[in-house]
Design a protein around this motif. Structure first.
Motif, mmCIF file in Angstrom:
data_model
loop_
_atom_site.group_PDB
_atom_site.id
_atom_site.type_symbol
_atom_site.label_atom_id
_atom_site.label_comp_id
_atom_site.label_asym_id
_atom_site.label_seq_id
_atom_site.Cartn_x
_atom_site.Cartn_y
_atom_site.Cartn_z
ATOM 1 N N PRO A 25 0.818 -1.229 0.000
ATOM 2 C CA PRO A 25 0.000 0.000 0.000
ATOM 3 C C PRO A 25 0.845 1.271 0.000
ATOM 4 N N GLU A 26 2.077 1.158 0.488
ATOM 5 C CA GLU A 26 2.917 2.364 0.543
ATOM 6 C C GLU A 26 3.302 2.875 -0.848
ATOM 7 N N LEU A 27 3.120 2.020 -1.902
ATOM 8 C CA LEU A 27 3.471 2.456 -3.262
ATOM 9 C C LEU A 27 2.332 3.233 -3.932
ATOM 10 N N ARG A 28 1.107 3.072 -3.417
ATOM 11 C CA ARG A 28 -0.059 3.673 -4.088
ATOM 12 C C ARG A 28 0.067 5.187 -4.287
ATOM 13 N N PRO A 29 0.563 5.929 -3.280
ATOM 14 C CA PRO A 29 0.623 7.382 -3.447
ATOM 15 C C PRO A 29 1.563 7.848 -4.568
ATOM 16 N N MET A 30 2.414 6.960 -5.062
ATOM 17 C CA MET A 30 3.304 7.378 -6.164
ATOM 18 C C MET A 30 2.540 7.532 -7.471
ATOM 19 N N PHE A 31 1.400 6.845 -7.569
ATOM 20 C CA PHE A 31 0.663 6.801 -8.833
ATOM 21 C C PHE A 31 -0.458 7.848 -8.815
ATOM 22 N N PRO A 32 -0.946 8.253 -10.017
ATOM 23 C CA PRO A 32 -2.035 9.229 -10.044
ATOM 24 C C PRO A 32 -3.255 8.700 -9.301
ATOM 25 N N ALA A 33 -4.050 9.621 -8.752
ATOM 26 C CA ALA A 33 -5.228 9.223 -7.981
ATOM 27 C C ALA A 33 -6.175 8.401 -8.846
ATOM 28 N N ALA A 34 -6.510 8.911 -10.041
ATOM 29 C CA ALA A 34 -7.399 8.168 -10.949
ATOM 30 C C ALA A 34 -6.531 7.585 -12.051
ATOM 31 N N MET A 35 -6.536 6.275 -12.182
ATOM 32 C CA MET A 35 -5.618 5.656 -13.131
ATOM 33 C C MET A 35 -6.316 4.952 -14.271
ATOM 34 N N ASP A 36 -7.647 5.099 -14.376
ATOM 35 C CA ASP A 36 -8.373 4.286 -15.352
ATOM 36 C C ASP A 36 -7.795 4.381 -16.756
ATOM 37 N N ALA A 37 -7.569 5.631 -17.211
ATOM 38 C CA ALA A 37 -7.121 5.793 -18.594
ATOM 39 C C ALA A 37 -5.645 5.477 -18.760
ATOM 40 N N GLN A 38 -4.894 5.550 -17.670
ATOM 41 C CA GLN A 38 -3.444 5.520 -17.807
ATOM 42 C C GLN A 38 -2.778 4.262 -17.274
ATOM 43 N N ARG A 39 -3.548 3.388 -16.673
ATOM 44 C CA ARG A 39 -2.893 2.332 -15.911
ATOM 45 C C ARG A 39 -2.232 1.280 -16.795
ATOM 46 N N ASP A 40 -2.470 1.355 -18.109
ATOM 47 C CA ASP A 40 -1.842 0.366 -18.968
ATOM 48 C C ASP A 40 -0.450 0.787 -19.423
ATOM 49 N N ARG A 41 0.063 1.904 -18.909
ATOM 50 C CA ARG A 41 1.346 2.397 -19.406
ATOM 51 C C ARG A 41 2.477 1.408 -19.157
ATOM 52 N N LEU A 42 2.509 0.864 -17.946
ATOM 53 C CA LEU A 42 3.578 -0.064 -17.620
ATOM 54 C C LEU A 42 3.472 -1.305 -18.511
ATOM 55 N N PHE A 43 2.224 -1.730 -18.753
ATOM 56 C CA PHE A 43 2.045 -2.917 -19.591
ATOM 57 C C PHE A 43 2.415 -2.635 -21.045
ATOM 58 N N ARG A 44 2.172 -1.390 -21.466
ATOM 59 C CA ARG A 44 2.577 -1.043 -22.831
ATOM 60 C C ARG A 44 4.097 -1.119 -22.971
ATOM 61 N N ALA A 45 4.775 -0.734 -21.895
ATOM 62 C CA ALA A 45 6.237 -0.813 -21.921
ATOM 63 C C ALA A 45 6.674 -2.266 -22.034
ATOM 64 N N LEU A 46 5.957 -3.140 -21.336
ATOM 65 C CA LEU A 46 6.315 -4.565 -21.401
ATOM 66 C C LEU A 46 6.117 -5.095 -22.818
ATOM 67 N N THR A 47 5.050 -4.626 -23.469
ATOM 68 C CA THR A 47 4.818 -5.054 -24.848
ATOM 69 C C THR A 47 6.024 -4.666 -25.692
ATOM 70 N N ARG A 48 6.464 -3.437 -25.486
ATOM 71 C CA ARG A 48 7.612 -2.950 -26.261
ATOM 72 C C ARG A 48 8.857 -3.789 -25.973
ATOM 73 N N ILE A 49 9.027 -4.127 -24.701
ATOM 74 C CA ILE A 49 10.202 -4.912 -24.323
ATOM 75 C C ILE A 49 10.141 -6.297 -24.978
ATOM 76 N N VAL A 50 8.976 -6.923 -24.883
ATOM 77 C CA VAL A 50 8.843 -8.275 -25.437
ATOM 78 C C VAL A 50 9.052 -8.251 -26.955
ATOM 79 N N HIS A 51 8.512 -7.216 -27.608
ATOM 80 C CA HIS A 51 8.674 -7.134 -29.058
ATOM 81 C C HIS A 51 10.097 -6.809 -29.463
#
Ligand SMILES: Cc1cc2nc3c(=O)[nH]c(=O)nc-3n(C[C@H](O)[C@H](O)[C@H](O)COP(=O)(O)OP(=O)(O)OC[C@H]3O[C@@H](n4cnc5c(N)ncnc54)[C@H](O)[C@@H]3O)c2cc1C
Ligand code: HEM
Length: 418
Positions: free
Chosen positions: A65-91
């Motif tokens: 829970p201590e990591l939550r404050p690092m992220f934006p309060a509302a993440m619905d539109a943006q929460r896939d950013r880390l996963f998009r990076a993983l896609t790039r890494i895998v590709h």
């Protein structure tokens, strides 16, 4: 060098990532190489899309829970950013050099979020748990070891770059708004004065955090070459419903403060290249090209002037928001030739049409350095035209100014090129 894949699937996960083996399936699928195992499991997780992303963040925040404050309060539109990076890494498993520079840049950029080396194992555990949860029988000990090795390698690259940058740069820069000029109902030219020296190359972009949206950062291209007074200009277009762009265009005033992340991007002037430049700008994609042109003019030698061609595209003439400044630049430097193309107004006076069609009729010379900037569809189509015309890839430099997965869902600038 094989980046990310440390052990061909045979090694053990790091101590921080241990403890997941008990959930590995009993079935005996065929033995895959590390790259195959990563690609295969990632494709399975990708198929479930948002569910995997939600599981990842749910798990990460429930266990840490201590990591939550690092992220934006509302993440619905943006929460896939880390996963998009993983896609790039895998590709990019087959192009380790590019991956290395991407992860190093990502690592130093993560300093602005307050990320420290000790936070990485928690993210790694949530990632492996997510992959395990959604990979079914493909989650073998080999796949787990391959992912653990890959994540560890990514961690090493990101934290090493962050540590190195901490030796000479702050995690972010605070800046004062010293200019705010509304050039159209949706476009503002913003001028910022960073409190501390901010070093960058013409053509690069930086993340901006507005005063209104805590912990929400968006990239914007610097629209000027580095200046002696240290000021930075930006061309910001407010996209419909856009958090940061609307805040910067409509709710920011002189004297307000914003934060800047470190400079990023490799669309800079080619060292030692004194040949012609051919620049194609769609909408606010003009910003980095203007910086590059200013830099090229500043570096131009009296006995060897660089020939520069700039084509600026917009839907209608009123969206050509920077023409007076560009004409001024042209009159100061006669080797610069500027033309415009308007795609959505048949009654306009100048050249009409989409930028890819326009450049197909006015191709660059074979040895020109070509720079293309604007919405992804426009950039991609221009690249196609240029390649078909025989221009070598190494001569073409391009930076789309929108997130790749969100190309077509807005009425923004996409119509310039599509
Ligand atoms: C390398 C890079 C450089 C950039 N440089 C500039 C620049 O110089 N000037 C500039 O104005 N913008 C630039 N952008 C775009 C900018 O980063 C933001 O994406 C944009 O301002 C929207 O952010 P937001 O928070 O306002 O919108 P969000 O709140 O993130 O999104 C709101 C809605 O707008 C859509 N949307 C998001 N981005 C865009 C977009 N670019 N075009 C159309 N619709 C969009 C979303 O899908 C969503 O529906 C650049 C982007 C990149 C990747
Ligand atoms: C290999 C490890 C990691 C990778 C590949 C990765 C990748 C990314 C990417 C690509 C972004 C989006 C950046 C952008 O849009 O500019 C991002 C954002 C972010 N990352 Fe990471 N990251 C990693 C580790 C971490 C760790 C350990 C933390 C610490 C908790 C972290 C916290 C964040 C935060 C807070 C954001 C901003 C999220 C947002 O704005 O929605 N990341 N990460």
């Amino acid at each position: 060098m094989t980046i990310l894949i440390g052990n061909n699937g045979a090694g053990s996960p790091s101590p921080g990532l241990r403890g997941l083996r008990n959930v590995v399936s009993e079935a005996e699928p065929p033995v895959l190489s590390s790259t195959e195992a990563i690609t295969h499991t990632f494709s399975l997780v990708n198929q479930v899309g948002d569910a995997a992303v939600a599981y990842f963040y749910g798990r990460l925040f429930a266990e840490n829970p201590e990591l939550r404050p690092m992220f934006p309060a509302a993440m619905d539109a943006q929460r896939d950013r880390l996963f998009r990076a993983l896609t790039r890494i895998v590709h990019s498993l087959s192009t380790p050099e590019r991956m290395e520079s991407y992860l190093s840049q990502l690592g130093l950029d993560h300093r602005k979020y307050g990320v420290l080396t000790e936070h990485y194992p928690a993210v790694g555990r949530a990632l492996l748990a997510t992959l395990c949860r959604f990979s079914g029988t493909a989650w073998t000990p080999g796949a787990e070891a391959a992912w653990a090795g890959a994540y560890e390698r990514a961690t090493q690259l990101m934290t090493a770059a962050a540590d190195k940058s901490a030796e000479h740069s702050p995690p972010w820069w605070s800046a004062e708004v010293v200019g705010h000029e509304l050039r159209s109902p949706t476009l503002a030219v913003l001028t910022l004065r960073p409190d501390e020296p901010f070093r960058y190359h013409a053509g690069q972009y930086v993340s901006i955090q507005s005063a209104q949206w805590h912990r929400v950062w968006r990239p914007f291209s610097v629209a000027n070459a580095p200046r002696a007074d240290g000021l930075l200009t930006f061309h910001i277009r407010a996209v419909p419903g856009g958090w940061v762009s609307s805040a910067l265009v409509h709710h920011t005033r002189m004297g307000d403060r914003v934060n800047l992340g470190p400079p990023q991007g490799s669309m800079t002037l080619v060292a030692g290249s004194g040949g012609g430049m051919f620049c194609v700008a769609g909408g606010s994609g003009l910003a980095p090209l203007k910086a590059l042109i200013e830099q090229a003019i500043a570096e131009s030698q009296p006995d060897q002037r660089r020939r520069i061609r700039l084509i600026v595209g917009a839907r209608c003439e009123s969206e050509l928001y920077d023409l007076p400044d560009l004409w001024r630049l042209e009159s100061y430097y006669p080797w610069l030739h500027i033309s415009t193309a308007v795609s959505g107004d048949p009654d306009c006076s100048g050249v009409k049409g989409m930028l890819p069609d326009v450049i197909a009729r006015q191709l660059p010379q074979k040895d020109d350095d070509v720079y293309v900037s604007g919405p992804s569809p426009m950039v991609n189509k221009c690249m196609q035209v240029l390649r078909t015309a025989g221009l070598r890839n190494c001569r073409i430099h391009a930076d789309p100014v929108d997130p790749p997965s969100k190309l077509t869902d807005s009425a923004g600038e996409d119509s310039i090129g599509s």
